[in-house]
Design an enzyme around this catalytic site. Structure first.
Site, PDB file in Angstrom:
ATOM      1  N   ALA A  10       0.939  -1.200  -0.098  1.00  0.00           N
ATOM      2  CA  ALA A  10       0.043  -0.095  -0.122  1.00  0.00           C
ATOM      3  C   ALA A  10       0.808   1.285  -0.015  1.00  0.00           C
ATOM      4  O   ALA A  10       0.349   2.389  -0.223  1.00  0.00           O
ATOM      5  CB  ALA A  10      -1.035  -0.054   1.363  1.00  0.00           C
ATOM      6  N   ARG A  15      10.715   7.742  -2.689  1.00  0.00           N
ATOM      7  CA  ARG A  15      11.977   7.713  -3.146  1.00  0.00           C
ATOM      8  C   ARG A  15      12.038   7.278  -4.548  1.00  0.00           C
ATOM      9  O   ARG A  15      13.051   7.309  -5.328  1.00  0.00           O
ATOM     10  CB  ARG A  15      12.919   6.969  -2.296  1.00  0.00           C
ATOM     11  CG  ARG A  15      13.275   7.816  -0.977  1.00  0.00           C
ATOM     12  CD  ARG A  15      14.410   6.884  -0.205  1.00  0.00           C
ATOM     13  NE  ARG A  15      13.724   5.928   0.548  1.00  0.00           N
ATOM     14  CZ  ARG A  15      14.384   5.145   1.462  1.00  0.00           C
ATOM     15  NH1 ARG A  15      15.723   5.095   1.329  1.00  0.00           N
ATOM     16  NH2 ARG A  15      13.943   4.261   2.268  1.00  0.00           N
ATOM     17  N   GLN A  74      -6.309  -0.639   2.033  1.00  0.00           N
ATOM     18  CA  GLN A  74      -5.924   0.107   3.308  1.00  0.00           C
ATOM     19  C   GLN A  74      -6.358   1.734   3.196  1.00  0.00           C
ATOM     20  O   GLN A  74      -5.158   2.405   2.534  1.00  0.00           O
ATOM     21  CB  GLN A  74      -4.502  -0.129   3.683  1.00  0.00           C
ATOM     22  CG  GLN A  74      -4.255   0.525   5.201  1.00  0.00           C
ATOM     23  CD  GLN A  74      -2.715   0.373   5.312  1.00  0.00           C
ATOM     24  OE1 GLN A  74      -1.670   0.336   4.687  1.00  0.00           O
ATOM     25  NE2 GLN A  74      -2.107   0.856   6.619  1.00  0.00           N
ATOM     26  N   GLY A  79       0.503   2.432   9.218  1.00  0.00           N
ATOM     27  CA  GLY A  79       1.450   1.704   9.461  1.00  0.00           C
ATOM     28  C   GLY A  79       1.365   0.219   9.017  1.00  0.00           C
ATOM     29  O   GLY A  79       0.009  -0.309   8.824  1.00  0.00           O
ATOM     30  N   LYS A 353       1.364 -12.588 -38.073  1.00  0.00           N
ATOM     31  CA  LYS A 353       0.249 -12.350 -36.970  1.00  0.00           C
ATOM     32  C   LYS A 353      -0.747 -13.481 -37.063  1.00  0.00           C
ATOM     33  O   LYS A 353      -1.369 -13.626 -38.131  1.00  0.00           O
ATOM     34  CB  LYS A 353      -0.236 -10.994 -36.981  1.00  0.00           C
ATOM     35  CG  LYS A 353      -1.023 -10.442 -35.937  1.00  0.00           C
ATOM     36  CD  LYS A 353      -2.411 -11.087 -35.907  1.00  0.00           C
ATOM     37  CE  LYS A 353      -3.257 -10.285 -36.998  1.00  0.00           C
ATOM     38  NZ  LYS A 353      -4.757 -10.395 -36.926  1.00  0.00           N
ATOM     39  N   ASN A 379       6.492 -21.188 -50.777  1.00  0.00           N
ATOM     40  CA  ASN A 379       7.361 -19.987 -50.941  1.00  0.00           C
ATOM     41  C   ASN A 379       6.818 -18.714 -51.107  1.00  0.00           C
ATOM     42  O   ASN A 379       5.964 -18.668 -52.043  1.00  0.00           O
ATOM     43  CB  ASN A 379       8.364 -20.222 -52.205  1.00  0.00           C
ATOM     44  CG  ASN A 379       9.573 -19.336 -52.133  1.00  0.00           C
ATOM     45  OD1 ASN A 379      10.821 -19.611 -51.646  1.00  0.00           O
ATOM     46  ND2 ASN A 379       9.523 -18.321 -52.574  1.00  0.00           N
ATOM     47  N   ASN A 388      -5.469  -8.411 -44.604  1.00  0.00           N
ATOM     48  CA  ASN A 388      -6.503  -9.304 -43.871  1.00  0.00           C
ATOM     49  C   ASN A 388      -7.515  -8.360 -43.213  1.00  0.00           C
ATOM     50  O   ASN A 388      -8.372  -8.753 -42.595  1.00  0.00           O
ATOM     51  CB  ASN A 388      -5.691  -9.959 -42.778  1.00  0.00           C
ATOM     52  CG  ASN A 388      -4.894  -9.112 -42.074  1.00  0.00           C
ATOM     53  OD1 ASN A 388      -4.124  -8.251 -42.451  1.00  0.00           O
ATOM     54  ND2 ASN A 388      -4.554  -9.219 -40.437  1.00  0.00           N
ATOM     55  N   SER A 407       6.689 -12.426 -56.073  1.00  0.00           N
ATOM     56  CA  SER A 407       7.241 -11.170 -55.374  1.00  0.00           C
ATOM     57  C   SER A 407       5.938 -10.213 -55.540  1.00  0.00           C
ATOM     58  O   SER A 407       5.449 -10.081 -56.460  1.00  0.00           O
ATOM     59  CB  SER A 407       8.500 -10.943 -55.610  1.00  0.00           C
ATOM     60  OG  SER A 407       9.484 -11.625 -55.436  1.00  0.00           O
ATOM     61  N   ALA A 425       4.316 -12.111 -60.000  1.00  0.00           N
ATOM     62  CA  ALA A 425       4.560 -11.101 -59.191  1.00  0.00           C
ATOM     63  C   ALA A 425       4.070  -9.875 -59.682  1.00  0.00           C
ATOM     64  O   ALA A 425       3.370  -9.654 -60.643  1.00  0.00           O
ATOM     65  CB  ALA A 425       6.261 -10.878 -59.694  1.00  0.00           C
TER      66      ALA A 425
END
Length: 463
Positions: A10, A15, A74, A79, A353, A379, A388, A407, A425
């Site tokens: 808590a 620091r 708390q 304390g 992905k 390939n 997508n 490609s 391609a």
């Protein structure tokens, strides 16, 4: 009797100079508080209660994924004694060993917590204090033992005489174990008659002794277990200690590191023998790496499963499965449940992905393949993309076995490319391609002889 772990989280941690609560600062791959909940869980705690306060919402949100953790707030930070009382009353703790740990104690071991709990489980002792002997005890409360080995009292550094400072080397790590029933019975006697007007848990040692109950200590085998984090400097120091401990254990088990100081591995990661971890490698979460792999340099794997004989270079993987004999990178990014099957190759500047790459298939360079089911021995030519996402929906691309994608092919999902098919391609594939077919989609090439020099001459005249 059930064991309860109460973790005090808590505090503000001023620091740290941060807008985040101290216990949310990360050591290696997880916030400080999760190191302590993990240790308590592995120690066999039946209940784990985290007392939150400063930054409560942030701590609660993080711990929501740890379904066995209960959070108690708390509202007023009065304390450690008050925090413990809030926890036992809110959670209804009435019996069994209760271990009170600090949320900034990341290096404590589960076996130490277990021994701590066991020290008060048999009824012989009402309380135990976790102790350590650091190389420099200055600043720590010192434990003064009675002739019978029980805790006589805790002497704070400011109250130490020169003799006590020199001879009392057993230091208080700030954690306590209690007989739960006695804790509940007497915690109401902890007062706040001190300069800070706070309720301090260490007062329970004297309260229990005054009622005729024995107290003892549980000593940390390694003093670093008792070290807390109060500043970013200490966070870096403890991170280095954790890094060294984990890496030394891995190397002892058969893992090679060219430079252990530049390899960071989380505590739940598994790495097989004869695997080499190269500089600037980070392995986080539930990552598992098999045998005979080379990982790195400049690689980060989070919650990733890697098979045997895999090479992963300059790659980031999150929630990914990589089977045996795969090569990946440099500069690849795999995420979202991607699965690379045996013998496949993922090359430079490739992003995957939510995609399955079939056995022996290749995505060599400069491609994005998302939401795709890819067969074996495919390939993918450089610069190819599965389109997508239409701005609202995610759609899938299916690529059969032995397909050759030329490609710079755009595959506009949803689309299926049959086994053995070829795409020319620079084609934009918007319709399904039958098996063993050629699909070409491009404008007819237009050539005008002598155009280039005439254009240059015209432009120069305009200057």
């Amino acid at each position: 009797m059930p064991m309860t772990a109460i973790i005090l989280a808590a505090g503000e941690g001023t620091r740290m100079k941060s807008r985040h609560p101290k216990v949310m600062h990360k050591l290696l791959d997880r916030p400080l508080v999760s190191w302590v909940t993990r240790a308590a869980r592995n120690a066999g705690a039946d209940r784990i209660i985290v007392v939150v306060g400063n930054g409560a919402e942030e701590v609660r949100a993080h711990l929501a994924s740890e379904t066995d953790v209960e959070c108690v707030e708390q509202a007023e930070r009065l304390g450690t004694g008050h925090a413990t009382r809030v926890a036992i009353e809110a959670a209804g703790v009435t019996e069994g060993p209760v271990v009170v740990l600090n949320g900034d104690l990341p290096l404590i071991e589960s076996k130490t917590i277990r021994a701590f709990a066991d020290s008060v489980a048999g009824g012989e002792h009402a309380c135990a204090v976790l102790t350590m002997t650091p190389p420099d005890p200055f600043g720590y409360g010192r434990i003064e033992l009675a002739p019978d080995g029980s805790v006589e009292r805790i002497v704070e550094q400011k109250d130490c005489t020169p003799e006590q400072d020199a001879n009392l080397l057993e230091c208080n790590a700030g954690c306590y174990a209690f007989d739960g029933a006695l804790l509940c019975e007497y915690i109401g006697e902890v007062g706040c008659d001190n300069a800070q007007h706070e309720y301090y848990l260490p007062d329970m040692v004297q309260i229990l002794r005054a009622h005729g109950h024995a107290t003892t200590i549980t000593h940390c085998p390694d003093y670093v277990e008792g070290l807390g984090v109060n500043s970013r400097i200490q966070l870096a120091e403890l991170t280095a200690l954790a890094q060294e401990k984990i890496n030394r254990a891995l190397m002892a088990s058969g893992v090679t590191m060219l430079d252990p100081k530049t390899v960071w591995v989380g505590p739940d990661v598994e790495v097989g023998r004869d695997t080499e971890l190269l500089p600037m490698t980070m392995l986080w979460g539930q990552t598992k790496v098999g045998e005979g792999c080379v990982v790195g340099p400049n690689t980060r794997l989070a919650n990733t499963s890697v098979g045997n004989n895999v090479t992963i270079e300059e790659t980031v993987c999150t929630d990914v499965t990589i089977d045996d004999d795969v090569t990946c990178g440099p500069r690849a990014y795999l995420r979202g449940g991607a699965h690379v099957l045996r013998g496949a190759h993922i090359g430079t500047h490739v992003e995957l992905k939510n995609t399955v790459v079939g056995e022996g298939s290749k995505v060599p360079h400069l491609s994005y393949i998302g939401d795709c089911q890819m067969g074996a021995r495919v390939n993918i030519g450089g610069g190819s993309i599965t389109c997508n996402y239409d701005g609202v929906h995610k759609s899938r691309t299916t690529i059969g076995d032995d397909v050759f994608i030329g490609s710079d092919t755009m595959m506009v999902a949803p689309v299926t490319i049959g086994a053995g098919a070829i795409t020319g391609a620079s084609s934009c594939i918007t319709k399904d391609v039958p098996a063993d077919a050629l699909a070409v989609e491009r404008s007819e090439q237009f050539i005008k002889e002598g155009y280039a020099s005439k254009r240059l001459e015209r432009l120069r005249k305009e200057i």
